[in-house]
Design a protein around this motif. Structure first.
Motif, PDB file in Angstrom:
ATOM      1  N   GLY A 259       7.548 -12.492  15.587  1.00 15.01           N
ATOM      2  CA  GLY A 259       6.696 -11.319  15.670  1.00 15.01           C
ATOM      3  C   GLY A 259       6.015 -11.019  14.353  1.00 15.01           C
ATOM      4  N   LEU A 260       5.143 -10.027  14.356  1.00 15.13           N
ATOM      5  CA  LEU A 260       4.418  -9.647  13.148  1.00 15.13           C
ATOM      6  C   LEU A 260       5.323  -8.816  12.232  1.00 15.13           C
ATOM      7  CD1 LEU A 260       1.006  -8.513  14.706  1.00 15.13           C
ATOM      8  CD2 LEU A 260       1.690 -10.792  13.939  1.00 15.13           C
ATOM      9  N   PRO A 261       5.462  -9.191  10.960  1.00 11.20           N
ATOM     10  CA  PRO A 261       6.261  -8.390  10.033  1.00 11.20           C
ATOM     11  C   PRO A 261       5.460  -7.188   9.521  1.00 11.20           C
ATOM     12  CG  PRO A 261       5.441 -10.342   8.921  1.00 11.20           C
ATOM     13  CD  PRO A 261       4.977 -10.437  10.349  1.00 11.20           C
ATOM     14  N   LEU A 262       5.285  -6.210  10.409  1.00  5.93           N
ATOM     15  CA  LEU A 262       4.459  -5.044  10.097  1.00  5.93           C
ATOM     16  C   LEU A 262       5.329  -3.842   9.775  1.00  5.93           C
ATOM     17  CD1 LEU A 262       1.691  -5.245  12.850  1.00  5.93           C
ATOM     18  CD2 LEU A 262       1.601  -6.051  10.486  1.00  5.93           C
ATOM     19  N   TYR A 263       5.015  -3.193   8.680  1.00  7.12           N
ATOM     20  CA  TYR A 263       5.722  -1.994   8.255  1.00  7.12           C
ATOM     21  C   TYR A 263       4.687  -1.014   7.698  1.00  7.12           C
ATOM     22  CZ  TYR A 263       9.771  -5.131   8.435  1.00  7.12           C
ATOM     23  OH  TYR A 263      10.734  -6.036   8.843  1.00  7.12           O
ATOM     24  N   GLY A 264       5.075   0.245   7.586  1.00  4.50           N
ATOM     25  CA  GLY A 264       4.167   1.234   7.048  1.00  4.50           C
ATOM     26  C   GLY A 264       3.949   1.065   5.557  1.00  4.50           C
ATOM     27  N   PRO A 265       2.971   1.788   4.994  1.00  5.92           N
ATOM     28  CA  PRO A 265       2.636   1.613   3.580  1.00  5.92           C
ATOM     29  C   PRO A 265       3.756   1.996   2.629  1.00  5.92           C
ATOM     30  CG  PRO A 265       1.489   3.510   4.500  1.00  5.92           C
ATOM     31  CD  PRO A 265       2.092   2.781   5.648  1.00  5.92           C
ATOM     32  N   ARG A 285      -5.306  -4.771  12.623  1.00  8.40           N
ATOM     33  CA  ARG A 285      -6.361  -4.393  13.553  1.00  8.40           C
ATOM     34  C   ARG A 285      -5.815  -4.374  14.981  1.00  8.40           C
ATOM     35  NH1 ARG A 285      -8.183  -3.093   9.432  1.00  8.40           N
ATOM     36  NH2 ARG A 285     -10.025  -3.887   8.320  1.00  8.40           N
ATOM     37  N   PRO A 286      -6.263  -3.426  15.824  1.00  7.40           N
ATOM     38  CA  PRO A 286      -5.815  -3.405  17.218  1.00  7.40           C
ATOM     39  C   PRO A 286      -6.528  -4.485  18.035  1.00  7.40           C
ATOM     40  CG  PRO A 286      -7.387  -1.648  16.829  1.00  7.40           C
ATOM     41  CD  PRO A 286      -7.130  -2.277  15.493  1.00  7.40           C
ATOM     42  N   LEU A 287      -5.825  -5.028  19.012  1.00  3.25           N
ATOM     43  CA  LEU A 287      -6.433  -5.920  19.991  1.00  3.25           C
ATOM     44  C   LEU A 287      -6.847  -5.100  21.207  1.00  3.25           C
ATOM     45  CD1 LEU A 287      -3.917  -8.927  19.829  1.00  3.25           C
ATOM     46  CD2 LEU A 287      -6.101  -8.671  18.626  1.00  3.25           C
ATOM     47  N   ASP A 288      -7.746  -5.643  22.005  1.00  4.43           N
ATOM     48  CA  ASP A 288      -8.262  -4.902  23.154  1.00  4.43           C
ATOM     49  C   ASP A 288      -7.175  -4.525  24.149  1.00  4.43           C
ATOM     50  OD1 ASP A 288     -10.791  -5.030  22.114  1.00  4.43           O
ATOM     51  OD2 ASP A 288     -11.411  -6.782  23.296  1.00  4.43           O
ATOM     52  N   ASP A 289      -6.120  -5.351  24.238  1.00  5.28           N
ATOM     53  CA  ASP A 289      -5.060  -5.091  25.217  1.00  5.28           C
ATOM     54  C   ASP A 289      -3.954  -4.193  24.675  1.00  5.28           C
ATOM     55  OD1 ASP A 289      -3.729  -6.675  23.465  1.00  5.28           O
ATOM     56  OD2 ASP A 289      -3.045  -8.157  24.939  1.00  5.28           O
ATOM     57  N   ALA A 293      -3.302  -7.371  15.459  1.00  5.80           N
ATOM     58  CA  ALA A 293      -3.583  -8.568  14.666  1.00  5.80           C
ATOM     59  C   ALA A 293      -3.333  -8.247  13.203  1.00  5.80           C
ATOM     60  CB  ALA A 293      -5.022  -9.028  14.868  1.00  5.80           C
ATOM     61  N   LEU A 294      -2.639  -9.139  12.530  1.00  7.86           N
ATOM     62  CA  LEU A 294      -2.384  -9.008  11.100  1.00  7.86           C
ATOM     63  C   LEU A 294      -3.265  -9.999  10.358  1.00  7.86           C
ATOM     64  CD1 LEU A 294      -0.780  -8.148   8.568  1.00  7.86           C
ATOM     65  CD2 LEU A 294       0.938  -9.873   9.202  1.00  7.86           C
ATOM     66  N   TRP A 295      -4.156  -9.487   9.501  1.00  6.67           N
ATOM     67  CA  TRP A 295      -5.036 -10.320   8.693  1.00  6.67           C
ATOM     68  C   TRP A 295      -4.509 -10.367   7.264  1.00  6.67           C
ATOM     69  CZ3 TRP A 295      -9.381 -13.078  10.086  1.00  6.67           C
ATOM     70  CH2 TRP A 295      -9.865 -12.882  11.388  1.00  6.67           C
ATOM     71  N   LEU A 296      -4.558 -11.545   6.674  1.00  3.41           N
ATOM     72  CA  LEU A 296      -4.172 -11.759   5.287  1.00  3.41           C
ATOM     73  C   LEU A 296      -5.331 -12.411   4.555  1.00  3.41           C
ATOM     74  CD1 LEU A 296      -0.635 -13.250   6.018  1.00  3.41           C
ATOM     75  CD2 LEU A 296      -1.100 -10.923   5.200  1.00  3.41           C
ATOM     76  N   TYR A 297      -5.680 -11.889   3.389  1.00  5.64           N
ATOM     77  CA  TYR A 297      -6.808 -12.419   2.626  1.00  5.64           C
ATOM     78  C   TYR A 297      -6.368 -12.703   1.193  1.00  5.64           C
ATOM     79  CZ  TYR A 297      -9.421  -9.880   6.286  1.00  5.64           C
ATOM     80  OH  TYR A 297      -9.897  -9.378   7.480  1.00  5.64           O
ATOM     81  N   ALA A 298      -6.616 -13.907   0.708  1.00  4.27           N
ATOM     82  CA  ALA A 298      -6.442 -14.194  -0.708  1.00  4.27           C
ATOM     83  C   ALA A 298      -7.621 -13.567  -1.459  1.00  4.27           C
ATOM     84  CB  ALA A 298      -6.392 -15.693  -0.957  1.00  4.27           C
ATOM     85  N   LEU A 299      -7.329 -12.820  -2.498  1.00  2.00           N
ATOM     86  CA  LEU A 299      -8.374 -12.076  -3.189  1.00  2.00           C
ATOM     87  C   LEU A 299      -9.375 -12.974  -3.894  1.00  2.00           C
ATOM     88  CD1 LEU A 299      -6.265  -9.150  -4.661  1.00  2.00           C
ATOM     89  CD2 LEU A 299      -7.682  -9.156  -2.606  1.00  2.00           C
ATOM     90  N   ASP A 300      -8.996 -14.225  -4.155  1.00  4.84           N
ATOM     91  CA  ASP A 300      -9.947 -15.148  -4.775  1.00  4.84           C
ATOM     92  C   ASP A 300     -10.833 -15.844  -3.748  1.00  4.84           C
ATOM     93  OD1 ASP A 300      -8.199 -16.922  -3.588  1.00  4.84           O
ATOM     94  OD2 ASP A 300      -7.560 -17.887  -5.454  1.00  4.84           O
ATOM     95  N   GLY A 301     -10.677 -15.480  -2.470  1.00  4.37           N
ATOM     96  CA  GLY A 301     -11.508 -16.057  -1.418  1.00  4.37           C
ATOM     97  C   GLY A 301     -11.125 -17.466  -1.024  1.00  4.37           C
ATOM     98  N   TRP A 304      -7.312 -17.528   4.007  1.00  4.46           N
ATOM     99  CA  TRP A 304      -7.135 -16.388   4.897  1.00  4.46           C
ATOM    100  C   TRP A 304      -6.211 -16.804   6.042  1.00  4.46           C
ATOM    101  CZ3 TRP A 304      -8.309 -17.274   9.949  1.00  4.46           C
ATOM    102  CH2 TRP A 304      -9.292 -18.225  10.256  1.00  4.46           C
ATOM    103  N   ALA A 305      -5.665 -15.806   6.729  1.00  4.52           N
ATOM    104  CA  ALA A 305      -4.839 -16.066   7.907  1.00  4.52           C
ATOM    105  C   ALA A 305      -4.931 -14.857   8.819  1.00  4.52           C
ATOM    106  CB  ALA A 305      -3.388 -16.330   7.515  1.00  4.52           C
ATOM    107  N   VAL A 306      -4.784 -15.106  10.120  1.00  2.00           N
ATOM    108  CA  VAL A 306      -4.701 -14.030  11.091  1.00  2.00           C
ATOM    109  C   VAL A 306      -3.629 -14.391  12.108  1.00  2.00           C
ATOM    110  CG1 VAL A 306      -6.606 -14.999  12.477  1.00  2.00           C
ATOM    111  CG2 VAL A 306      -5.928 -12.603  12.777  1.00  2.00           C
ATOM    112  N   ALA A 307      -2.760 -13.434  12.388  1.00  2.00           N
ATOM    113  CA  ALA A 307      -1.713 -13.601  13.396  1.00  2.00           C
ATOM    114  C   ALA A 307      -1.910 -12.527  14.455  1.00  2.00           C
ATOM    115  CB  ALA A 307      -0.342 -13.480  12.750  1.00  2.00           C
ATOM    116  N   GLU A 308      -2.112 -12.952  15.699  1.00  2.00           N
ATOM    117  CA  GLU A 308      -2.405 -12.021  16.790  1.00  2.00           C
ATOM    118  C   GLU A 308      -1.229 -12.000  17.769  1.00  2.00           C
ATOM    119  OE1 GLU A 308      -6.013 -13.735  18.284  1.00  2.00           O
ATOM    120  OE2 GLU A 308      -7.264 -12.477  16.997  1.00  2.00           O
ATOM    121  N   ARG A 309      -0.790 -10.797  18.068  1.00  2.00           N
ATOM    122  CA  ARG A 309       0.326 -10.616  18.997  1.00  2.00           C
ATOM    123  C   ARG A 309      -0.128  -9.688  20.113  1.00  2.00           C
ATOM    124  NH1 ARG A 309       5.568 -13.119  18.973  1.00  2.00           N
ATOM    125  NH2 ARG A 309       7.027 -11.762  20.091  1.00  2.00           N
TER     126      ARG A 309
END
Length: 377
Positions: A259-265, A285-289, A293-301, A304-309
């Motif tokens: 699952g997505l390792p999501l926690y509050g700030p 980000r919310p999915l339509d259903d 989705a958890l997006w990860l971005y390297a700051l140097d560009g 990137w990664a996205v995991a959708e559940r």
């Protein structure tokens, strides 16, 4: 701007300072109190609603006093809050952590309304306090408020990240802006044995954690993190998202039951993730259903990664590209955090030298390393 609540100091001196110098003396007529429940601000004008203004000024809430680096006008909230009066409980907590006593000299980074500088001046004497503010208009308003209160600490207009070297060395340096690195100038301007108190964090989230560093004779500064809070960031430390102008290839596409390792700030893992997966920010980000989705971005560009559940699904779809496998790194960080007992922020600490920054767990003898974890295979 916001922060975890800390009681107003129980000692007589602390209470006397807050009672004699209320925050209201330093607030402009138009303010935007922050509603911690909804995460929104609404204007309150003392000229048209003095009762609500007084209530907001005395409440234990942050109050925005400037938007968009002063470009904003009118009563509606602007885009980005850029100056504020912190929660009284947070100011009290920072002063308690710094523990300034008469005879000490203090440098404050980020004058803001001038209230913290005023509290320090009452405790230590105006000649013992220097405060620096990057914004000309904010500094001018703080000087006027301090003068009206009969307090005249030294107010300098300039880049607080450079400190104020002509007044060094200081016994205490207190930052009231959030930073993502400790500038080399700060410990260099604090005497050996002095303290550096600052809201510090990573770009993984916007949250900060209060750190108290003791400065050594060799310029090293080291100490523990105390508690979560959040301050407006130094202008050059604000998050800038990478520009993926060219599409990164190849894109790995896979599925996992994890699952997505999501926690509050304010959750300890959110802080740990920033330490363990350096140079990365995230967004949810919310999915339509109804899934997420958890997006990860390297700051140097460079990655990137996205995991959708999807909602109710037992499978997570993962796509990632670039020089790093950010999803794998995040899972490795979560596995490490779990293996060491799911530590809270207070078990972490930081050591800085003019050329290095090292986070550690429990003591400087246990550094996390750089990078602290290898990417999972």
């Amino acid at each position: 701007m916001t922060g975890a609540a800390t009681p107003v100091p129980a000692d007589t001196g602390g209470r006397a300072e807050f009672a004699a110098l209320p925050r209201a003396l330093f607030l402009p007529e138009l303010i935007w109190p922050y509603d911690t429940a909804t995460g929104t601000c609404a204007a309150v004008d003392r000229r048209t609603d003095p009762g609500r203004w007084r209530a907001a000024a005395s409440a234990d809430i942050p109050v925005v006093t400037q938007w968009d680096d002063g470009r904003h006008t009118g009563p509606e909230p602007g885009t980005v809050p850029t100056s504020s009066a912190s929660m009284p409980s947070v100011v009290a907590g920072m002063l308690e952590a710094a523990a300034p006593v008469p005879g000490m000299r203090v440098l404050e980074i980020g004058t803001g309304t001038g209230w913290t500088a005023g509290l320090l001046a009452r405790r230590l004497g105006a000649g013992a306090v220097t405060t620096v503010e990057v914004d000309d208009a904010v500094a001018a308003a703080a000087r006027a408020a301090l003068d009206a209160a009969g307090l005249r600490p030294r107010v300098v207009t300039g880049d607080g990240l450079a400190g104020v070297p002509d007044g060094a060395p200081y016994d205490r340096l207190i930052s009231t802006v959030g930073v993502r690195d400790i500038p080399a100038a700060w410990p260099a301007q604090v005497r050996p044995g002095g303290l550096l108190v600052a809201p510090w964090g990573t770009h993984y989230s916007n949250a900060d954690v209060l750190v108290v560093l003791t400065v050594a004779g060799d310029g090293t500064a080291s100490g523990p993190f105390l508690r979560p809070l959040e301050f407006m960031k130094a202008r050059s430390h604000r998050l800038v998202l990478p520009d993926f102008a060219g599409e990164l290839r190849p894109v790995d596409d896979s599925a996992t039951g994890v699952g997505l390792p999501l926690y509050g700030p304010w959750h300890p893992f959110t802080f740990a993730a920033g330490l363990l997966v350096p140079g990365v920010t995230h967004a949810v980000r919310p999915l339509d259903d109804g899934g997420r989705a958890l997006w990860l971005y390297a700051l140097d560009g460079a990655a990137w990664a996205v995991a959708e559940r999807p909602a109710g699904a037992g499978v997570t779809r993962v796509r990632q590209a670039g020089k790093r496998r950010l999803w794998n790194e995040l899972l490795a960080a979560h596995a490490w955090w779990t293996a060491v007992g799911r530590p809270g922020v207070e078990r972490f600490g930081l050591t800085v030298t003019p050329g290095t920054r090292t986070a550690w767990l429990d003591s400087p003898a246990h550094p996390l390393g750089d990078p602290p974890l290898p990417a999972a295979s």
